[in-house]
Design an enzyme around this catalytic site. Sequence first.
Site: not given
Length: 440
Positions: A277, A296, A311, A313, A323
């Site tokens: 990520s 997801t 994540h 922030a 989302e």
Amino acid sequence: MSGRLTVVGLGPGAPEWCTPAVRERLLTATDLVGYDRYLAMVDAAAGCVVPARRHGSGNRVELDRARHALDLASAGADVVVVSSGDAGVFAMAAVVMEQIDTHPTRWVDVAVDVEPGITAAQAAAARAGAPLGHDYCVISLSDVRKPWPVVAARLDAAAGADFVLALYNPRSRHRPHQFAEALAVIRRHRAADTPVVIARQVGRPGETVTFATLGEMTGGMADTVDMSTLVIVGSSATRRVDRPDRSFVYTPRSHGTAPASLQGRWLLTGGARSGKSAYAERLVARSTAPVVVIATAEAFDDDMAARIARHRAERPAQWRTIEEPRDLVGALASVPGDACVLLDCITVWVGNRFHHDGVEAGARIEAAAVELAQAIAARRGPSVVVTNDVGLGLVPDTALGRRYRDTLGRVNATLAAAADRVLFLSAGRAVDLTALDRIT
Ligand code: SAH
């Protein structure tokens, strides 16, 4: 010293592009050695009939030719070895050097030197304007002296580093398909509107210089390229300027400080905590297009909720987040086609689908992955999709676990087949899985 040997470049063909120093050597030499085609150009390059004896040979006998030239000089001759363009660019100077390096005690009586010439790349660039105005890379596409995977890997690296590319020996009758493969490698890194210069027989009768774009380099246009052609592919900064009388292609002297913008479709896979990520976020941060994150994960419990919050922030405030646990094609449809998409992650999506659609959902999920790959392929903007490789460990001990693993493996393969680049991450390091097997 009993003899002398000079390696010269005649320039690309036009007499005014043969330097006075080379012309003088041609006129003082007793013997000329070279490829038949280049010896046939000597009189035109010198602007008069050159009286020296000529020792012509075929294209592929460079070693013998260099030895023969050194032997002639050793026997007292004043030898000029002839190349086209510059003698040091894919030409005879290196072959002569290799011979005297291999046989240090032979030919010690021969004084060797090299005279520079105008290369095909410089001549083609001048005709086009100034495409080599910034950093560029000179690559021969011939696989006669290096294996094709090396050619492809160097092209990939040079295109990835955003060099302008000057491509020599671009397309021969024996390997016409390789030029298309070379373009496919370059397209992974360059936009379809990247300027391309196709310069054929520069400085010779029948010269043509054509401007195209990378997107146009298919079928008929690519077929015009042959071994008398030099192809220049621009960097991300190369531009075309159209004036009333003619057009130019040039690369500005200053590249600016921004790195090349992200292009194409990427798939990142790897294990948990492998750095996927973070790597994906660094990639999309390079995009000049607005970034949309499709997340997801669903907050099933407090731990998940905390992870999702963290994540969010950590991402730049201007990135939009959608989302969407299940309908990724629908989510993509709501994103502008030229935006940059970060889809994180497929692993959770496949899990969500099983969770909601049941244990038997495998085939449906695989079909949905095909639709997703098509939806990604239909977009103009770049995309980075993150997934996991969960199949490396023990066989899961539940039936659902095994189905999940198998389905995810197949979904990953579907997405990889549709991606321009596939990276595997482990311990924060990325390995390129784009794989030469796609191009060899
Ligand atoms: N020593 C030469 C290159 C020799 S390799 C130089 O410095 O330019 C041969 C390749 O050079 C050809 O396949 C072609 O790609 C290029 N080339 C040489 N002369 C050219 C010309 N007049 N016009 C276009 N390309 C040329």
